[in-house]
Motif scaffolding. Structure first.
Motif, PDB file in Angstrom:
ATOM      1  N   GLY A 352     -11.340  33.551  19.594  1.00 26.78           N
ATOM      2  CA  GLY A 352     -11.691  34.620  20.535  1.00 26.78           C
ATOM      3  C   GLY A 352     -12.045  35.911  19.818  1.00 26.78           C
ATOM      4  O   GLY A 352     -12.987  36.627  20.190  1.00 26.78           O
ATOM      5  N   GLU A 353     -11.304  36.223  18.770  1.00 29.17           N
ATOM      6  CA  GLU A 353     -11.602  37.415  17.970  1.00 29.17           C
ATOM      7  C   GLU A 353     -12.914  37.242  17.214  1.00 29.17           C
ATOM      8  O   GLU A 353     -13.710  38.180  17.089  1.00 29.17           O
ATOM      9  CB  GLU A 353     -10.465  37.666  16.967  1.00 29.17           C
ATOM     10  N   PHE A 354     -13.134  36.025  16.722  1.00 25.94           N
ATOM     11  CA  PHE A 354     -14.370  35.728  15.992  1.00 25.94           C
ATOM     12  C   PHE A 354     -15.585  35.918  16.913  1.00 25.94           C
ATOM     13  O   PHE A 354     -16.590  36.519  16.523  1.00 25.94           O
ATOM     14  CB  PHE A 354     -14.303  34.295  15.455  1.00 25.94           C
ATOM     15  N   ILE A 355     -15.471  35.446  18.146  1.00 18.55           N
ATOM     16  CA  ILE A 355     -16.581  35.574  19.101  1.00 18.55           C
ATOM     17  C   ILE A 355     -16.889  37.052  19.357  1.00 18.55           C
ATOM     18  O   ILE A 355     -18.048  37.462  19.410  1.00 18.55           O
ATOM     19  CB  ILE A 355     -16.257  34.830  20.425  1.00 18.55           C
ATOM     20  N   GLN A 356     -15.835  37.869  19.462  1.00 18.63           N
ATOM     21  CA  GLN A 356     -16.062  39.302  19.661  1.00 18.63           C
ATOM     22  C   GLN A 356     -16.746  39.928  18.446  1.00 18.63           C
ATOM     23  O   GLN A 356     -17.581  40.808  18.582  1.00 18.63           O
ATOM     24  CB  GLN A 356     -14.735  40.013  19.911  1.00 18.63           C
ATOM     25  N   ARG A 357     -16.378  39.465  17.267  1.00 27.03           N
ATOM     26  CA  ARG A 357     -16.944  40.045  16.048  1.00 27.03           C
ATOM     27  C   ARG A 357     -18.428  39.708  15.918  1.00 27.03           C
ATOM     28  O   ARG A 357     -19.238  40.577  15.593  1.00 27.03           O
ATOM     29  CB  ARG A 357     -16.175  39.537  14.816  1.00 27.03           C
TER      30      ARG A 357
END
Lengths: 396, 357
Positions: A352-357
């Motif tokens: 989820g954090e990767f997708i935001q990045r």
């Protein structure tokens, strides 16, 4: 009694009151010296207001990178029996169904090899066996697998999937959560036992949007049952609810989030094209209403707790997927996610954090999923749009 | 003698554990009713009835208790039982006449029957001082103290809607409590203490430096050894460095404690899933019975029960009445610490004149 000489006055305060006490539970196993030292060390924590466990030190079974969590006392001279006190995660059966024979076998194994203390169950879903020496790990694992049980996940791997009771007992199950959970767990045994991801990856299967396993809040791949067609209505039962005190106008029509239900005093009608499958009306009148017949699941990606970049709820990736046995589409999606995240995700970065990045649109492009409006709450409100790629494509 | 190791078999097939009535009516359930707190009937299309008796547990169970549950299941259910996602044990019966005797035996053994409908079910929680290295507080003890207090709501169904309490002993949140009606969260408040003797032996400095989300950890040479230093002003006490490196002790007996968050939900019913929001930034650890935490939770439940409309979850109620009113009713002093200053904090500011005067 094995507990008489234990001096644990603070903990014994927690044996008072009507709710069952964990202190009493540990005492029940106090014939086991590990359980006794657990109580003694815990009393010291209650005096000092701090944990007396250390982490560190890799422990596990041969060939696996997860499933056993190393745990050591920080005061081994004082509490020698919990000098090593490792945790096993034992993969639970789908829906936490057991028979008494299996439960007794598990108890016998844990009596033979460990403290006799368990969690039924850990937050992710596994059965937790609390407290083993390093030496006992392989023999205990051998007995567990002999009995048909295996370890769950830990570290940067597929964590033990879990699911709601589903079609085993619930009329709202829009797909077979028990089977999907079992099938996916079996399919990804290698990914579950041998950590090879940037960080953990959790699957959770809920049969309807009530989401009894909280998948939308805490799983990297959240599979939530839903339906496409009309809510099934039994008008006689609606009338019975009305007669027995349900205020249909106030409790059903007005609380519907899209106001798509109307009531004429005798029957209800539903504008199903505006129904968002929230479950409220069905929850209030389970005898009168039920989900439609064209059933499947919404797939959402990327939920997590705060560590490290803040908590996230999951994002819609597939609004409706037919959940046919074999679950090929689901497996294909999971593997596409892992390929991209595995390559570019940072250490301890959840998907989820990767997708935001990288941005949702870029992420979708990489995994080959078409962007659609169901994936967003609303379009962007800022004008800082990266047009360049689009213009380059036009030039070509 | 070398025996063949068995690996990668996965969990046992759940089908072997399903009661015959479940196998016969699998996926063919018609409706259910809650007959009394903790007792449900699920009726199948065939007309078959499956009765469930649900009992609360402390989650931490001795094998002595599990064997007792097995004895009860053999006596009353033909040997079938399951657990729920909230650590309740459920006995699956086909004979309605067995409900009351089973309830009686469970209650005599100290396990209350309840946790259904518009009440408070069991608290999902983490390990705490019983078994965790990074916990800012105990888990089982606080949960026990809270459940003793809210016990009447477990054994009845007299709230406006269901109320879910969850507990995590640090912000790693093994329990993922961040979408609960009331979340009780252990919290660290001071930067880690560095053990410069152990650090070079136990930890890799670059990995440790990159583990810090705010860049507060920098490489440093201390007494001639490769170690790190922490910019305390930049530390947000997440403990990620401690997970990566045991020489970065985040636990602190003087400053650790508990925070209270309200108004989250995971269900999609009526309103969308919501995060819980911080209302009390800190309550000190008060073992063995944490009276400050118990009183705070009790007060929040009381004002919710008095003010919410039927079917309204905590978060929905607060959205309707507004946060100023919530703080007033719950008699919680408004702390500047509850104002967000992390990513996207601006989205949490009030940007309208819609104010109740």
């Amino acid at each position: 009694m094995a507990t008489k000489d234990l001096k644990i006055p603070l903990l014994e305060e927690l044996e008072k009151g009507p709710w069952p006490s964990f202190v009493t539970e540990i005492k029940k196993s106090a014939d086991n010296p590990m359980a006794r030292d657990t109580l003694r060390q815990l009393e010291k924590s209650y005096e000092d207001k701090i944990s007396h466990w250390k982490h560190g030190g890799l422990v596990g079974v041969m060939g696996y990178g997860g499933g056993v969590i190393g745990r050591y006392s920080d005061s081994p001279e004082e509490f020698p029996e919990v000098k090593e006190f490792h945790t096993y995660r034992v993969n639970q059966p789908s829906g936490w169904f057991y028979n008494t024979e299996a439960l007794r076998t598990l108890c016998d194994i844990w009596e033979k090899h460990g403290s006799g203390l368990t969690n039924m169950h850990g937050s992710t879903g596994d059965m937790i066996f609390l407290g083993s020496t390093t030496e006992a790990i392989e023999p205990c694992f051998a007995d567990l697998t002999e009995a048909g049980f295996d370890l769950g996940g830990s570290g940067s791997d597929v964590r033990t999937p879990s699911c709601c009771v589903g079609p085993g007992r619930c009329e709202w199950a829009c797909y077979d959560t028990l089977d999907a959970c079992y099938d996916i767990t079996q399919e990804f045994q290698d990914e579950l036992h041998r950590p090879a991801f940037p960080y953990k990856f959790k699957f959770k299967f809920s049969g309807c949007p009530n989401d009894c396993v909280a998948s939308i809040a805490r799983s990297d791949m959240s599979v939530i049952g839903t339906w496409k067609d009309n809510i099934q209505i039994n008008q006689d039962e609606v009338a019975n609810y009305a007669k027995n005190g349900v205020d249909i106008e106030a409790e059903i029509c007005e609380l519907c989030p899209t106001k798509c239900i109307s009531w004429n005093g005798k029957t209800i009608s539903i504008d199903n094209s505006n129904c968002v499958k929230c479950m409220h009306c069905i929850n209030v009148m389970p005898k009168a209403l039920s989900p439609g017949k064209e059933r499947g699941a919404t797939i959402l990606i990327g939920a997590k707790a705060p560590i490290i970049g803040g908590a996230l709820l999951a994002t819609v990736f597939v609004p409706f997927l037919e959940m046919e046995e074999g679950y090929e589409d689901l497996k294909e999606l999971a593997e596409a996610l892992w390929d991209f995240w595995g390559e570019y995700g940072k250490n301890r970065e959840r998907i989820g954090e990767f997708i935001q990045r990288v941005g949702l649109a870029n992420f979708l492009d990489e995994i080959g999923l078409e962007p659609i409006p169901e994936m967003i709450a609303h379009p962007r409100t800022n004008p800082y749009i990266f047009f360049e790629d689009e213009l380059e494509e036009e030039d070509e | 003698m070398v025996t063949q190791r068995i690996t990668d078999i996965g969990p046992p097939d759940y089908r072997q554990f399903l009661p015959p009535i479940v196998k016969a009516n699998y996926g063919k359930w018609k409706y259910h009713e809650i007959l009394q707190p903790g007792v449900m009937v699920h009726v199948a299309e065939s007309g078959d009835k499956l009765f469930t008796v649900r009992a609360g547990s402390p989650r931490l169970l001795s094998i002595v208790t599990i064997r007792k549950f097995a004895d009860l299941a053999d006596k009353y259910t033909g040997g079938h039982l399951r657990w729920t996602s909230r650590n309740n044990v459920e006995f699956l019966l086909t004979d309605e006449a067995n409900i009351e005797p089973l309830k009686k035996e469970l209650q005599e053994y100290g396990f209350p029957v309840g946790g259904t409908g518009n009440g408070i079910s069991n608290i999902v929680h983490t390990q705490g001082w019983v078994h965790c290295h990074s916990s800012a507080t105990d888990a089982s003890g606080v949960v026990k103290a809270i459940m003793d207090e809210v016990y009447p709501h477990f054994t009845s169904m007299d709230l406006p809607a269901k109320l879910r309490i969850a507990f995590a002993c640090c912000l790693n949140m093994c329990g993922a409590v961040h979408c609960s009606d009331i979340a009780v969260l252990g919290i660290h408040r001071t930067a880690p203490t560095i053990n410069h003797d152990d650090l070079p032996k136990m930890c890799e400095v670059p990995t440790l430096v990159s583990s810090c989300p705010t860049g507060a950890i920098r490489p440093a040479t201390v007494d001639g050894k490769a170690s790190v230093e922490v910019e305390k002003e930049q530390c947000m006490y997440c403990g990620n460095c401690y997970t990566v490196c045991p020489a970065m002790q985040i636990n602190n007996a003087e400053t650790d404690g508990i925070s209270i968050w309200v108004g989250g939900k995971v269900s999609n019913a009526r309103s969308k899933p919501m995060f819980s929001k911080l209302v009390i930034p800190f309550i000190p650890n008060e073992p063995p019975r944490w009276p400050g935490v118990v009183d705070a939770v009790k007060k929040i439940i009381e004002v919710y029960a008095a003010g919410a409309r039927k079917h309204e979850r905590m978060g929905e109620w607060i959205e309707r009445i507004g946060w100023p009113k919530f703080f007033e009713l719950a008699e919680i002093p408004f702390s500047p610490l509850v104002i967000d200053d992390f990513k996207h904090a601006g989205e949490t500011y009030n940007r309208t004149t819609q104010i109740r005067h």
